[in-house]
Write a protein that holds these residues in place. Sequence first.
Motif, mmCIF file in Angstrom:
data_model
loop_
_atom_site.group_PDB
_atom_site.id
_atom_site.type_symbol
_atom_site.label_atom_id
_atom_site.label_comp_id
_atom_site.label_asym_id
_atom_site.label_seq_id
_atom_site.Cartn_x
_atom_site.Cartn_y
_atom_site.Cartn_z
ATOM 1 N N PHE A 160 0.987 -1.030 -0.038
ATOM 2 C CA PHE A 160 -0.133 -0.119 -0.150
ATOM 3 C C PHE A 160 0.979 1.227 -0.114
ATOM 4 N N ALA A 161 1.900 1.388 1.077
ATOM 5 C CA ALA A 161 2.399 2.469 0.868
ATOM 6 C C ALA A 161 3.420 2.842 -0.243
ATOM 7 N N ALA A 162 4.275 1.815 -0.679
ATOM 8 C CA ALA A 162 5.101 1.838 -1.990
ATOM 9 C C ALA A 162 3.989 2.217 -2.580
ATOM 10 N N ARG A 163 2.913 1.427 -3.409
ATOM 11 C CA ARG A 163 1.812 1.880 -4.737
ATOM 12 C C ARG A 163 1.023 3.305 -4.745
ATOM 13 N N THR A 164 0.648 3.876 -3.214
ATOM 14 C CA THR A 164 -0.273 4.834 -3.034
ATOM 15 C C THR A 164 0.651 6.214 -3.025
ATOM 16 N N ARG A 165 2.258 6.120 -3.198
ATOM 17 C CA ARG A 165 3.165 7.051 -2.529
ATOM 18 C C ARG A 165 2.785 8.307 -3.370
ATOM 19 N N ASP A 166 2.475 9.213 -2.594
ATOM 20 C CA ASP A 166 2.355 10.601 -3.703
ATOM 21 C C ASP A 166 1.267 10.795 -4.603
ATOM 22 N N ARG A 167 0.384 9.849 -4.067
ATOM 23 C CA ARG A 167 -0.945 9.990 -4.721
ATOM 24 C C ARG A 167 -2.581 10.085 -3.651
ATOM 25 N N LEU A 168 -3.581 10.908 -4.039
ATOM 26 C CA LEU A 168 -4.320 11.155 -3.252
ATOM 27 C C LEU A 168 -4.807 9.555 -3.213
ATOM 28 N N THR A 169 -5.349 9.336 -2.139
ATOM 29 C CA THR A 169 -5.704 7.795 -1.846
ATOM 30 C C THR A 169 -6.789 7.735 -0.812
ATOM 31 N N PHE A 170 -8.265 6.771 -1.383
ATOM 32 C CA PHE A 170 -9.033 6.597 -0.185
ATOM 33 C C PHE A 170 -9.058 5.122 0.297
ATOM 34 N N LEU A 171 -8.651 4.745 1.064
ATOM 35 C CA LEU A 171 -8.809 3.621 1.564
ATOM 36 C C LEU A 171 -10.312 3.571 1.472
ATOM 37 N N PHE A 172 -10.979 1.798 1.162
ATOM 38 C CA PHE A 172 -12.296 2.058 1.942
ATOM 39 C C PHE A 172 -12.045 0.222 2.522
ATOM 40 N N PHE A 173 -12.554 0.278 3.705
ATOM 41 C CA PHE A 173 -12.940 -1.633 4.030
ATOM 42 C C PHE A 173 -14.439 -1.673 4.222
ATOM 43 N N GLY A 174 -14.809 -2.311 3.209
ATOM 44 C CA GLY A 174 -16.398 -3.054 3.185
ATOM 45 C C GLY A 174 -16.141 -4.342 2.796
ATOM 46 N N TYR A 175 -17.770 -5.063 2.852
ATOM 47 C CA TYR A 175 -17.723 -5.852 1.763
ATOM 48 C C TYR A 175 -18.916 -6.099 0.986
ATOM 49 N N THR A 176 -19.501 -6.759 -0.212
ATOM 50 C CA THR A 176 -20.240 -6.074 -1.244
ATOM 51 C C THR A 176 -21.632 -6.881 -0.816
ATOM 52 N N ASN A 177 -22.098 -7.816 0.598
ATOM 53 C CA ASN A 177 -23.234 -7.689 0.766
ATOM 54 C C ASN A 177 -23.411 -6.854 1.427
ATOM 55 N N CYS A 178 -22.662 -6.374 1.766
ATOM 56 C CA CYS A 178 -23.348 -5.108 2.917
ATOM 57 C C CYS A 178 -24.902 -4.314 1.846
ATOM 58 N N PRO A 179 -25.203 -4.419 2.749
ATOM 59 C CA PRO A 179 -27.137 -3.816 2.092
ATOM 60 C C PRO A 179 -27.134 -2.579 2.117
ATOM 61 N N ASP A 180 -26.468 -1.591 2.739
ATOM 62 C CA ASP A 180 -26.530 -0.057 2.211
ATOM 63 C C ASP A 180 -25.365 0.649 2.596
ATOM 64 N N VAL A 181 -24.356 0.355 3.984
ATOM 65 C CA VAL A 181 -23.963 1.349 3.786
ATOM 66 C C VAL A 181 -22.420 1.552 2.761
ATOM 67 N N CYS A 182 -22.167 0.134 2.744
ATOM 68 C CA CYS A 182 -20.954 -0.064 1.875
ATOM 69 C C CYS A 182 -20.959 0.690 0.435
ATOM 70 N N PRO A 183 -22.593 -0.285 -0.191
ATOM 71 C CA PRO A 183 -22.727 0.702 -1.555
ATOM 72 C C PRO A 183 -22.935 2.237 -1.581
ATOM 73 N N THR A 184 -23.691 2.731 -0.189
ATOM 74 C CA THR A 184 -23.672 3.677 -0.617
ATOM 75 C C THR A 184 -23.313 5.361 -0.837
ATOM 76 N N GLN A 185 -21.846 4.819 0.621
ATOM 77 C CA GLN A 185 -20.371 5.953 0.641
ATOM 78 C C GLN A 185 -19.487 5.251 -0.561
ATOM 79 N N MET A 186 -19.387 4.362 -1.198
ATOM 80 C CA MET A 186 -18.749 3.823 -2.800
ATOM 81 C C MET A 186 -19.244 4.793 -3.779
ATOM 82 N N PHE A 215 -10.491 -0.326 -2.229
ATOM 83 C CA PHE A 215 -11.383 -1.342 -1.509
ATOM 84 C C PHE A 215 -10.848 -2.494 -0.989
ATOM 85 N N VAL A 216 -10.707 -3.043 0.545
ATOM 86 C CA VAL A 216 -10.175 -3.929 1.122
ATOM 87 C C VAL A 216 -11.437 -4.656 1.675
ATOM 88 N N THR A 217 -11.549 -6.038 1.024
ATOM 89 C CA THR A 217 -13.260 -6.215 1.809
ATOM 90 C C THR A 217 -12.334 -7.098 2.650
#
Length: 134
Positions: A58-84, A103-105
């Motif tokens: 993560f640190a090496a691949r996103t260095r010097d880039r605006l990066t949003f790190l999102f933890f969630g799962y595809t079966n999430c009924p409302d929060v994950c899809p709404t926020q994504m 996105f980290v599942t």
Amino acid sequence: MRWLPLGTAAFLLIVAIVVRTAASNGSPAADWSGTLIDPPRQRPVFALQTIDGEPFDFAARTRDRLTFLFFGYTNCPDVCPTQMSALTGALRERPDLAGDVVFVTTDPIRDTPDRIRSWLSSFGYPVTCLLYTS
């Protein structure tokens, strides 16, 4: 459902860190005195695997880039899809930000690579997906 509060809290914390970092143009020397906002924090250092089986530092691949790190799962009924949807929609509207979304599942058993690809394709923005296994 047990991951819902944790995922939401983690997402909001990461967004706050990213916004603070972007506001200071990535410079830890920015003057934060007299504000209620803490100075930007170091980018987290961790390595996970992509859904294609490739290592992702993560640190090496996103260095010097605006990066949003999102933890969630595809079966999430409302929060994950709404926020994504809100996040990717904002980034589509502001191409000058050129932000990366990682996105980290948190449900790698149900979130198969095909299911994740299908879910993420509905947001219309490129997202790197990593598998979190405990």
